[in-house]
Design an enzyme around this catalytic site. Structure first.
Site, PDB file in Angstrom:
ATOM      1  N   HIS A  67      19.137 -11.813  93.342  1.00 23.48           N
ATOM      2  CA  HIS A  67      18.209 -12.924  93.126  1.00 23.48           C
ATOM      3  C   HIS A  67      16.810 -12.334  93.287  1.00 23.48           C
ATOM      4  O   HIS A  67      16.435 -11.919  94.387  1.00 23.48           O
ATOM      5  CB  HIS A  67      18.463 -14.028  94.136  1.00 23.48           C
ATOM      6  CG  HIS A  67      17.654 -15.264  93.878  1.00 23.48           C
ATOM      7  ND1 HIS A  67      18.008 -16.490  94.380  1.00 23.48           N
ATOM      8  CD2 HIS A  67      16.510 -15.478  93.170  1.00 23.48           C
ATOM      9  CE1 HIS A  67      17.121 -17.404  93.995  1.00 23.48           C
ATOM     10  NE2 HIS A  67      16.196 -16.794  93.267  1.00 23.48           N
ATOM     11  N   CYS A  99      21.448 -16.589 100.853  1.00 24.08           N
ATOM     12  CA  CYS A  99      21.195 -18.006 101.131  1.00 24.08           C
ATOM     13  C   CYS A  99      20.208 -18.143 102.293  1.00 24.08           C
ATOM     14  O   CYS A  99      20.419 -17.560 103.358  1.00 24.08           O
ATOM     15  CB  CYS A  99      22.498 -18.724 101.461  1.00 24.08           C
ATOM     16  SG  CYS A  99      22.270 -20.479 101.837  1.00 24.08           S
ATOM     17  N   MET A 129      25.830 -24.499  96.623  1.00 28.26           N
ATOM     18  CA  MET A 129      26.396 -25.391  97.632  1.00 28.26           C
ATOM     19  C   MET A 129      26.370 -26.836  97.154  1.00 28.26           C
ATOM     20  O   MET A 129      25.370 -27.301  96.599  1.00 28.26           O
ATOM     21  CB  MET A 129      25.616 -25.270  98.944  1.00 28.26           C
ATOM     22  CG  MET A 129      25.785 -23.921  99.647  1.00 28.26           C
ATOM     23  SD  MET A 129      27.511 -23.570 100.080  1.00 28.26           S
ATOM     24  CE  MET A 129      27.793 -24.819 101.336  1.00 28.26           C
ATOM     25  N   ASN A 180      19.439 -12.509  88.826  1.00 30.34           N
ATOM     26  CA  ASN A 180      19.513 -13.960  89.032  1.00 30.34           C
ATOM     27  C   ASN A 180      18.120 -14.459  89.402  1.00 30.34           C
ATOM     28  O   ASN A 180      17.325 -13.724  89.969  1.00 30.34           O
ATOM     29  CB  ASN A 180      20.535 -14.252  90.144  1.00 30.34           C
ATOM     30  CG  ASN A 180      20.531 -15.696  90.600  1.00 30.34           C
ATOM     31  OD1 ASN A 180      20.428 -15.984  91.785  1.00 30.34           O
ATOM     32  ND2 ASN A 180      20.649 -16.619  89.682  1.00 30.34           N
ATOM     33  N   GLY A 181      17.842 -15.716  89.060  1.00 26.64           N
ATOM     34  CA  GLY A 181      16.588 -16.322  89.466  1.00 26.64           C
ATOM     35  C   GLY A 181      15.719 -16.735  88.287  1.00 26.64           C
ATOM     36  O   GLY A 181      15.283 -15.890  87.515  1.00 26.64           O
ATOM     37  N   GLY A 182      15.509 -18.033  88.129  1.00 23.07           N
ATOM     38  CA  GLY A 182      14.581 -18.530  87.121  1.00 23.07           C
ATOM     39  C   GLY A 182      15.035 -18.414  85.686  1.00 23.07           C
ATOM     40  O   GLY A 182      14.224 -18.543  84.763  1.00 23.07           O
ATOM     41  N   GLN A 197      32.975 -16.583  97.029  1.00 27.82           N
ATOM     42  CA  GLN A 197      31.833 -16.113  97.809  1.00 27.82           C
ATOM     43  C   GLN A 197      32.016 -16.467  99.279  1.00 27.82           C
ATOM     44  O   GLN A 197      32.216 -17.628  99.636  1.00 27.82           O
ATOM     45  CB  GLN A 197      30.505 -16.695  97.334  1.00 27.82           C
ATOM     46  CG  GLN A 197      29.342 -16.021  98.083  1.00 27.82           C
ATOM     47  CD  GLN A 197      27.973 -16.537  97.725  1.00 27.82           C
ATOM     48  OE1 GLN A 197      27.660 -17.679  98.019  1.00 27.82           O
ATOM     49  NE2 GLN A 197      27.166 -15.693  97.103  1.00 27.82           N
TER      50      GLN A 197
END
Length: 340
Positions: free
Chosen positions: A166, A95, A14, A206-208, A65
């Site tokens: 995620h 989200c 976003m 996804n993530g980090g 999305q």
């Protein structure tokens, strides 16, 4: 070997992954799948569609999305997105912002796997392009071993096969959206187990993930499991030059890496077009502030773009001055090294 677009993607973020950002990222990688910011289904249906959905042809492959929880609205918005030319329609089930909590969508939907599946069935029936899901492993007190599999399995029942996970829980109570990006611990092993136990599904993680080397490592077969894709978020935004290696390193193409200076030069034609249409310079240059990360002159680059780029009538000469500051700093560094 031919790899699918989702082998590497840049996460929907976003206020960041707008059309200017995506076009800049495309100047660095031809193959990486790009995502829009999340757009709510009611906004697509009732809002300014050209503003919300417009994009440049160079941005392909690109995924829209959507946010929402009304299957009928989501189906209508998905069809509008397909008509605009998007290559994929993705549902946000991850989200954690206050906005999505009040609207019964985003990460809240991890608590309603049947509704997610109903929404995805409606989207899938409305479009001919892939319909995909981006989710968390769970929210609040949920057991991720149950919540993740429940969401995925319900969607799989209605024919959805592509998921990006995620690998963190989202805490809807007690953590801010920013804290939810870092504080909940990562559980890559759970996502790998999902792929191992559901090998027929396309599973991305996804993530980090901070580097392409880390992404490549996650894509390697391990213990009988091979994930299908990796999604990078903030790292790609704060250090976009890493995307210049993606086509070679992640997709295995026999191409030279895209130099950041070349990418900026190629991006200028788009910038000129947008400036002529009334866009501000800073609306585009704000996405490139991390381009010179780690280089001599990076601070001067950011300062020139930040201070000069916001002025009325600012044009491409501001970017040229910022680039020159880096080149001059690099030349001085090279001279000092040679003298030493």
């Amino acid at each position: 070997m031919t790899y699918p677009a989702h082998r590497l993607s840049v996460a929907p973020m976003m206020d960041w992954t707008d059309r200017h950002c995506r076009t800049f990222h495309r100047a660095l990688s031809k193959r990486t799948l790009l995502y829009t910011e999340m757009v709510t289904a009611p906004a697509v249906i009732h809002g300014d569609r050209d503003y919300l959905l417009g994009f440049s042809d160079v941005e392909h492959p690109i995924s829209l999305q959507l946010g929402g929880s009304d299957p009928k609205q989501l189906a209508e918005a998905a069809k509008i997105g397909e008509d605009y030319g998007y290559d994929e329609i993705n549902l946000n089930v991850g989200c954690p912002s206050d906005r999505v909590q009040s609207g019964r969508f985003g990460a809240c939907l991890m608590k309603e796997p049947e509704l997610v599946a109903e929404s995805m069935a409606a989207i899938k029936a409305a479009v001919s392009v892939p319909a995909t899901v981006k989710c968390r492993i769970g929210v609040d007190e949920q057991d991720p071993n149950e919540s993740l599999f429940a969401t995925v399995d319900e969607c799989a029942k209605v024919g959805i096969t592509d998921f990006t996970v995620h690998a963190r829980k989202a805490w809807l109570k007690g953590l801010s959206p920013k804290e939810n990006r870092d504080i909940p611990p990562l559980d890559y092993d759970l996502v790998k187990r999902l792929k191992k136990e559901r090998p027929h599904l396309t599973i991305g993680i996804n993530g980090g993930i901070a580097t392409l080397e880390q992404a490549l490592q996650l894509l390697q077969p391990y213990d009988g499991v091979q994930l299908d894709g990796v999604m990078i978020g903030r790292a790609a935004y704060h250090e976009p030059s890493l995307l210049g290696q993606a086509d070679r390193l992640i997709y295995g193409e026999d191409v030279a890496d895209t130099d950041i200076f070349d990418a900026l030069e190629n991006y200028k034609s788009y910038m000129a077009e947008q400036l002529a249409k009334g866009a501000s310079l800073v609306s585009m240059t704000r996405h490139m502030l991390g381009s010179m990360h780690g280089r001599p002159g990076a601070r001067a680059f950011r300062r020139i773009l930040t201070v000069e780029g916001v002025k009325s009538g600012a044009g491409l000469d501001v970017l040229d001055r910022a680039i020159d500051a880096v080149r001059e700093a690099e030349a001085r560094r090279a001279q000092d090294d040679e003298a030493a």
